[in-house]
Scaffold this motif. Structure first.
Motif, short mmCIF file in Angstrom:
data_model
loop_
_atom_site.label_atom_id
_atom_site.label_comp_id
_atom_site.label_asym_id
_atom_site.label_seq_id
_atom_site.Cartn_x
_atom_site.Cartn_y
_atom_site.Cartn_z
N ILE A 1 62.98 49.52 19.92
CA ILE A 1 62.85 50.88 20.52
C ILE A 1 63.43 52.05 19.65
CG2 ILE A 1 63.23 52.01 22.56
CD1 ILE A 1 62.92 49.47 24.03
N ASN A 2 64.70 51.82 18.86
CA ASN A 2 65.16 52.96 17.88
C ASN A 2 63.91 53.41 17.05
OD1 ASN A 2 67.67 52.51 18.92
ND2 ASN A 2 68.19 50.80 17.67
N LEU A 3 63.81 54.88 16.94
CA LEU A 3 62.94 55.50 16.02
C LEU A 3 63.37 55.24 14.50
CD1 LEU A 3 60.51 57.34 16.25
CD2 LEU A 3 62.02 59.09 15.55
N PHE A 4 64.57 55.08 14.43
CA PHE A 4 64.81 55.04 12.97
C PHE A 4 66.10 54.31 12.70
CE2 PHE A 4 66.89 59.02 14.69
CZ PHE A 4 68.12 58.88 14.36
N TRP B 1 60.22 70.26 14.57
CA TRP B 1 60.26 68.98 13.77
C TRP B 1 59.46 68.72 12.82
CZ3 TRP B 1 59.54 65.58 19.09
CH2 TRP B 1 60.80 65.78 19.73
N GLY B 2 58.19 69.39 12.85
CA GLY B 2 57.22 69.15 11.87
C GLY B 2 56.12 68.29 12.15
N TRP C 1 69.30 55.16 22.61
CA TRP C 1 68.40 54.67 21.58
C TRP C 1 68.49 55.95 20.37
CZ3 TRP C 1 65.39 53.53 25.85
CH2 TRP C 1 65.43 52.38 26.44
N TYR C 2 68.40 55.63 19.31
CA TYR C 2 68.04 56.58 18.17
C TYR C 2 66.66 57.49 18.52
CZ TYR C 2 71.83 54.48 15.45
OH TYR C 2 73.15 53.67 15.30
N SER C 3 66.73 58.45 18.67
CA SER C 3 65.21 59.31 19.16
C SER C 3 65.41 60.41 18.23
CB SER C 3 64.97 59.32 20.56
OG SER C 3 66.23 60.43 21.01
N LEU C 4 64.05 61.01 18.32
CA LEU C 4 64.01 62.36 17.43
C LEU C 4 64.13 63.50 18.66
CD1 LEU C 4 63.31 63.58 14.70
CD2 LEU C 4 60.88 63.80 15.72
N LEU D 1 60.72 64.83 8.94
CA LEU D 1 60.98 65.67 10.09
C LEU D 1 62.27 66.17 10.27
CD1 LEU D 1 59.11 63.17 12.57
CD2 LEU D 1 58.23 64.96 11.45
N ARG E 1 61.93 54.17 8.84
CA ARG E 1 62.35 55.49 9.18
C ARG E 1 63.70 55.62 8.87
NH1 ARG E 1 59.32 55.94 13.90
NH2 ARG E 1 57.14 57.00 13.53
N LYS F 1 65.53 66.86 12.66
CA LYS F 1 65.77 66.67 13.97
C LYS F 1 66.67 67.61 14.42
CE LYS F 1 68.43 63.05 16.35
NZ LYS F 1 68.22 63.25 17.49
N ASP G 1 58.87 58.12 19.93
CA ASP G 1 60.31 58.02 19.97
C ASP G 1 60.31 57.35 21.63
OD1 ASP G 1 60.71 60.07 21.37
OD2 ASP G 1 62.37 60.86 20.36
N GLU H 1 73.05 51.35 8.55
CA GLU H 1 72.44 49.71 8.56
C GLU H 1 71.44 49.51 7.38
OE1 GLU H 1 70.21 49.00 12.08
OE2 GLU H 1 71.74 49.38 13.41
N PRO I 1 69.76 54.10 11.03
CA PRO I 1 70.99 54.87 10.41
C PRO I 1 71.38 54.35 9.12
CG PRO I 1 71.87 53.55 12.17
CD PRO I 1 70.34 53.34 11.99
#
Lengths: 149, 248
Positions: free
Chosen positions: A34-37, B119-120, B180-183, A121, A55, A123, B126, A42, A39
């Motif tokens: 579910i994590n978008l990217f 963001w672009g 979670w890691y999200s934009l 992108l 990402r 953030k 996400d 990792e 870090p």
């Protein structure tokens, strides 16, 4: 309460709790996906796949952005203050992309550990303030998050 | 205490009281919306990084906040209908679904419009944005499921169960940016501790959130009144109302 209604109340609570537990378990099992990217820490630990689209997100390292003089190519580093990942990208960066700000780059990690990005992108963080307030903070030696520099 | 609940179950009483609430709540809501919009869009400073594009916050955040709260209104009304077989709760559940869907759609649309310059990108999969899209499908699912049944009692039951199962999505949306890691950035308005949005920008935002709650209430009551008239079309009180020229 009437016994029939009490029974229906218990049934309703059961439906809510049971579905919450079921979906909670699914979400827990998928937590990595579910994590978008990733870090950078990792990526440095070798948890990110090499040669597959991923990402990487974090802060753009101050002073790391190098632009090519004759093309749109740009090179910078993304960090989470534990490790950093070099990124190579060719294209237009979003307006809010800047050193010391958050960014998410998507692309493929090559064998030398450089992310060949196809999209970058910006953030945005959760801080909102008028320019004068940001200037005043800057002068008093704090950054926009209220941390002493 | 109990007589209030019995009155709440009576269509003519509910129709009357909602009419008198709307008479003062509707102008007040419009006043708050106009004041909040003019204040937020014209009389606040631009953001130090985003410039003027941040002003979409005055639509985006209120719509998203009320879309989440509205889901609980719909689900709790559904549960009351399941447990106590209260017809007015079924009317409230059915009335809430399209309003919630509209608010969720506004939140997604304004988010996309803001995301492109900030963001672009218009869209990214996400956790926050995807779970918000699921909320839109849940609302639309309730609307569609209700219409799929000829028997209104069965429709009410099925929709109530669907709404109740969907409640698990609400805390997921709310906490997605922390888990979670999200934009999408974490919340700027904090219930505990200092908000990370300047007070001069926060006050019009809080006014807009209040105005959207009031707008939701107005739309809910108006939808419920229309639904009541349709369901009770053959009863004496509606006939009397129609003969009196609709003043009730």
């Amino acid at each position: 309460m009437h016994p029939v209604r009490k029974q229906r109340l218990i049934l309703v609570l059961f439906v809510v709790l049971f579905s919450s537990a079921a979906i909670g378990l699914v979400v827990y099992a998928l937590r990595g996906n579910i994590n978008l990217f990733f870090p950078p820490a990792e990526v440095a630990a070798g948890k990110a796949p090499v040669g597959q689209p991923i990402r990487v997100g974090g802060m753009v390292v101050d002073g790391s952005v190098q632009r090519s003089s004759d093309s749109l190519a740009v090179r910078f580093e993304i960090t989470d203050f534990e490790a950093s990942v070099p990124v190579i990208y060719e294209g237009i960066l979003p307006d809010l992309f800047d050193e010391g700000q958050g960014a998410v780059a998507s692309g493929v990690l090559d064998a030398s550990g450089v992310l060949q990005a196809t999209e970058v992108l910006a953030k945005h963080d959760e801080n909102y303030m008028p320019p004068e307030v940001a200037d005043a903070l800057e002068k008093s030696g704090y950054d926009h998050k209220g941390n002493a520099k | 205490m109990w007589s209030f609940f019995h009155k709440l179950g009576s269509p003519p009483w509910l129709y009357g009281i909602s009419g008198s609430i709307l008479r003062w709540l509707l102008p007040l809501t419009l006043l708050a919306l106009v004041t909040g919009l003019v204040w937020g869009l014209l009389f606040t400073a631009p953001d130090f990084r985003q410039g003027n594009s941040y002003r979409i916050i005055y639509i985006h955040v209120p719509a998203a906040v009320v879309a989440l709260a509205g889901y609980y209104v719909m689900a709790i009304a559904g549960a009351i209908n399941l447990i106590w077989k209260m017809k007015m709760a079924d009317v409230a559940m059915k009335a809430a679904a399209p309003i919630g869907a509209a608010l969720t759609f506004i939140a997604l649309l304004t988010g996309a419009i803001w995301g492109k310059p900030t963001w672009g990108t218009w869209w990214v999969w996400d956790a926050r944005i995807t779970s918000m899209l699921i909320l839109l499908f849940l609302y639309l699912g309730v609307v569609a499921l209700y219409e799929a049944y000829d028997n209104k009692e069965a429709a009410g039951k099925a929709c109530a169960v669907l709404s109740l199962v969907g409640t698990v999505n609400i805390p997921i949306i709310y906490k997605s940016v922390d888990w979670w890691y999200s934009l999408h950035q974490p919340a700027s308005i904090k219930f505990t501790g200092e908000s990370s949005i300047d007070p001069s920008m926060l006050y019009p935002l809080l006014l807009m959130i209040t105005a959207f709650y009031a707008l939701f209430t107005c739309c809910l009551l108006m939808n419920m009144r229309a639904e009541l008239l349709q369901r009770e079309a053959r009863t004496n009180w509606v006939r009397k109302l129609a003969l009196a020229g609709g003043r009730g």
